[in-house]
Design a protein around this motif. Sequence first.
Motif, short mmCIF file in Angstrom:
data_model
loop_
_atom_site.label_atom_id
_atom_site.label_comp_id
_atom_site.label_asym_id
_atom_site.label_seq_id
_atom_site.Cartn_x
_atom_site.Cartn_y
_atom_site.Cartn_z
N TYR A 133 0.83 -1.21 0.00
CA TYR A 133 0.00 0.00 0.00
C TYR A 133 0.86 1.26 0.00
N ALA A 134 1.98 1.21 0.74
CA ALA A 134 2.88 2.36 0.76
C ALA A 134 3.38 2.66 -0.66
N ALA A 135 3.67 1.60 -1.41
CA ALA A 135 4.13 1.80 -2.78
C ALA A 135 3.03 2.46 -3.61
N ALA A 136 1.76 2.02 -3.39
CA ALA A 136 0.65 2.61 -4.13
C ALA A 136 0.48 4.08 -3.76
N VAL A 137 0.68 4.41 -2.47
CA VAL A 137 0.56 5.81 -2.03
C VAL A 137 1.61 6.66 -2.71
N VAL A 138 2.85 6.15 -2.72
CA VAL A 138 3.92 6.89 -3.38
C VAL A 138 3.58 7.09 -4.85
N PHE A 139 2.99 6.05 -5.47
CA PHE A 139 2.63 6.20 -6.87
C PHE A 139 1.58 7.29 -7.08
N GLY B 288 -3.05 14.08 -5.31
CA GLY B 288 -2.47 12.83 -4.85
C GLY B 288 -3.25 12.25 -3.68
N LEU B 289 -3.58 13.13 -2.73
CA LEU B 289 -4.37 12.72 -1.57
C LEU B 289 -5.73 12.18 -1.99
N SER B 290 -6.33 12.85 -2.99
CA SER B 290 -7.66 12.43 -3.44
C SER B 290 -7.68 11.01 -3.96
N LEU B 291 -6.51 10.54 -4.43
CA LEU B 291 -6.48 9.22 -5.07
C LEU B 291 -6.20 8.11 -4.07
N LEU B 292 -5.87 8.47 -2.82
CA LEU B 292 -5.47 7.44 -1.85
C LEU B 292 -6.62 6.49 -1.54
N GLY B 293 -7.85 7.01 -1.48
CA GLY B 293 -9.01 6.16 -1.20
C GLY B 293 -9.17 5.12 -2.30
#
Lengths: 250, 364
Positions: free
Chosen positions: A94-100, A150-155
Motif C-alpha cells: 500500500y505504501a508503494a501505491a501511495v507513493v505512486f 495525490g491525496l484524493s487518489l489514496l481512497g
Amino acid sequence: MLAALAAVPVLIALAVRLSSRDPGPGQGPPFLDRVSQNGLFIALTGMVVSIPLFLPLTVSVAAGDTIAGEAGHGTLRYLLAAPAGRIRLLAVKYAAAVVFCLAAALSVATAGVLIGSALFDVGPITLLSGDTISVGESLLRLFLVACYVGLSLLGLAAIGLFISTLTEVPVGAMAATAVLAVVSQILDNLPQLEWLHPWLFSHHWLGFADLLRQPISWDSFAANGLLQGGYIVVFCALAYSRFATKDVLS
Amino acid sequence: MTRVWKRWLPAAVVPAVVAGGAVLGTVQAGAATDLPDKTPQEVLEMVADSSVRSLSGTVEQTSELGLPQLPTDSPAGESDASSGVPSGVASALELLGGSHTARVYLDGHSQARVQVMDRLAERDVIRNGRDVWLYSSKQNAATHLILPEGSESEGYHGDKAWTPEDLAEHFLSSVEPSTEVTVGSDSEVAGRAAYELVLTPDSSETLVGSVSIAVDSETGLPLSVDVEARGQDAPAFEVGFTELSLETPSDDLFNFTPPPGATVTERVVEDHHAKHAKHAKGDRGEHSKDYVKYGSGWETVIGLPADEVPPELMDSPLIAETAQEVDGGRLLSSALVNVLVTDDGRVFAGSVPLEQLQAAAEGR
C-alpha cells in the motif's frame, strides 16, 4: 505510466501552441484560455483533464497489481515464505501505491510547468478570485494542488488494494478498480442521488480549485482528507482480513 | 477456526467505528443549546442594536424551489451565451436554483467582498469605498462601477434617529396584522448559539409556510434565514453562515486590480435611482415604479403591464421549457412564487396559488 501521464500536459501545450486560434474565455477545459498568456496554466489544465480518467486509471493499474500481480506471477508464495509476515507485505504494497499516487499527480504538474515555461511566457498567475500572485507563490500553489490530487487518489488506491486481494488475476483487479472510479464519478453527477454525494470517494476530486482562491480555502482539503482517510481505514482493514485469511496457493 | 474469525474482526470493527464516527459527527452538529428565554420584541431589539460591522465568514445557500436545475455547474464550463438567456438574468436565475457557497468579508459600511465559489470558477463582488468591482473567473471579465459621491459613509438605514426599540416596534406593528411572530427553540448556527425568530403567515392563501431567522445570541447578527413552503418538507430556501469570525478581515482583500488579460468594462453609477437598480441586481429594479399591486400582506400579487416585460425573456428556451400552459396564459410555478404570463403578455407574480393570479389578471 508516469511518462504517459506527463504526456497529457505536453499534448495540450503543443495543441495550443500549434493552433492559430486562441480559445475564447470559458471555452474548452477550465484554464485553457489562459494558457497562451501564462504557461503555468498548462499544469492546471492538465490536472483538470487527467483527473476524471487518466489519473484514476493509472492508480487502478498500480493498486490492482499489488497483490494480484504477485499471485498471477506465482511469486506471492515465495514472498510469504520469507519471514516478512502478511501485514508487512500488505503495508509495503500500500505504501508503494501511495507513493505512486503522489508521484502521478506531481508528474502531471511538473510536466505542465516544464512544457509551459518552454513554449509560453511565464508570469504572475491570476487566481480564481481575480487576484494575482507571484511566480514563486504560484509554484507553491501548484505543489499544493498536486498534493491535493495525490491525496484524493489514496481512497481509490485502498479500494484497489482490497480488490487485489480478492483475485489472482491482476487485470481483473485493475479493471474493477477503474470501473469503480468511473461509476463513482457518474453517481456524483446524478442530482437524484444528492444524499450520497458527500460519501463518494470522487466527490472532492475537482475541489483543488479551492487552493486557487484568495485567501486559500482549506475546507475542501480537510473534508477530502477526512473522506479519503475513512476509505483508507475501511478498505485496508478489509484487505487485511481477506489477505490474512486467504489460502495462498500461487 | 477461531484464528480466522479473529482476523476478520478488523474488517467488521473498522467500518462500524467509521460509520459510528460519521453518525456521531452529524448528531453533534445538531446538538441543542439552551439560552435564556426572550420575547420576539427583545430578539428584534438585539437585531436592531447589533453593532457587527466587520466579519468574515462562509455563507451557504440552498433552494428546493421545484424548478429544473440549470446545467451551469458542469466542469466543462460552457458560456452562458449559448443558453440564449441574457446573461444577467441567467446568472440571477442560476443563483436561485441549487446550492451555492460564498465567502463574505465585511469591514465597516464601505468595504465588502463576496466570493461566490463555483466549481473550478469564482464570481467576485468587491466594494472598496466608491469603487465596486465585479469579476467572473469563467469569463475572465471585470466590471468597474463607480458609485456616486458621498456613498462611502452612507449606511443602509439613513435614519439615524431610530433606536433599536423603535425599529423593533415598527417592524412588529407593520408585520403583526398578518403574521404571527414567535421565538422558536434555540439553535446553533456556524457554531454559535442563536435565537430563532419564526414568522408564520396567518393567511392560508399563501405559498409561504413560515420564515425562520436565526439571531446570534451574543451580537444580534442574523445568522441564517429559512423559508418553508406549504406542502414541502425540505426548506424551499435556506441561506446562512456555516462559518463566521468577527475579526476584521485583511485590508488586501478589498484592493482589487483587474488581472492582466481580463476584459474590463467601466461604468459610472450616476443618480440615486440607478444605484437602487443596481442593488436589485438590475433585473426588476428599473421597472419598480410601473407595477400594479393587488391584495396585501402575504397575498400580494404584483402585476406588470405587457410593455414593461423584456420580450427576449419569454422567448428564452429556458422559460419556454419550464412554463406550463394554464387558463389564460402560461404559468411558471415554484415552491414559493408563482408567475403567470397572460396571453397578452402581462406578467403577474406572487406567493399565492394560481387561482389568485388568474383572478388578478381577469380583474385588471
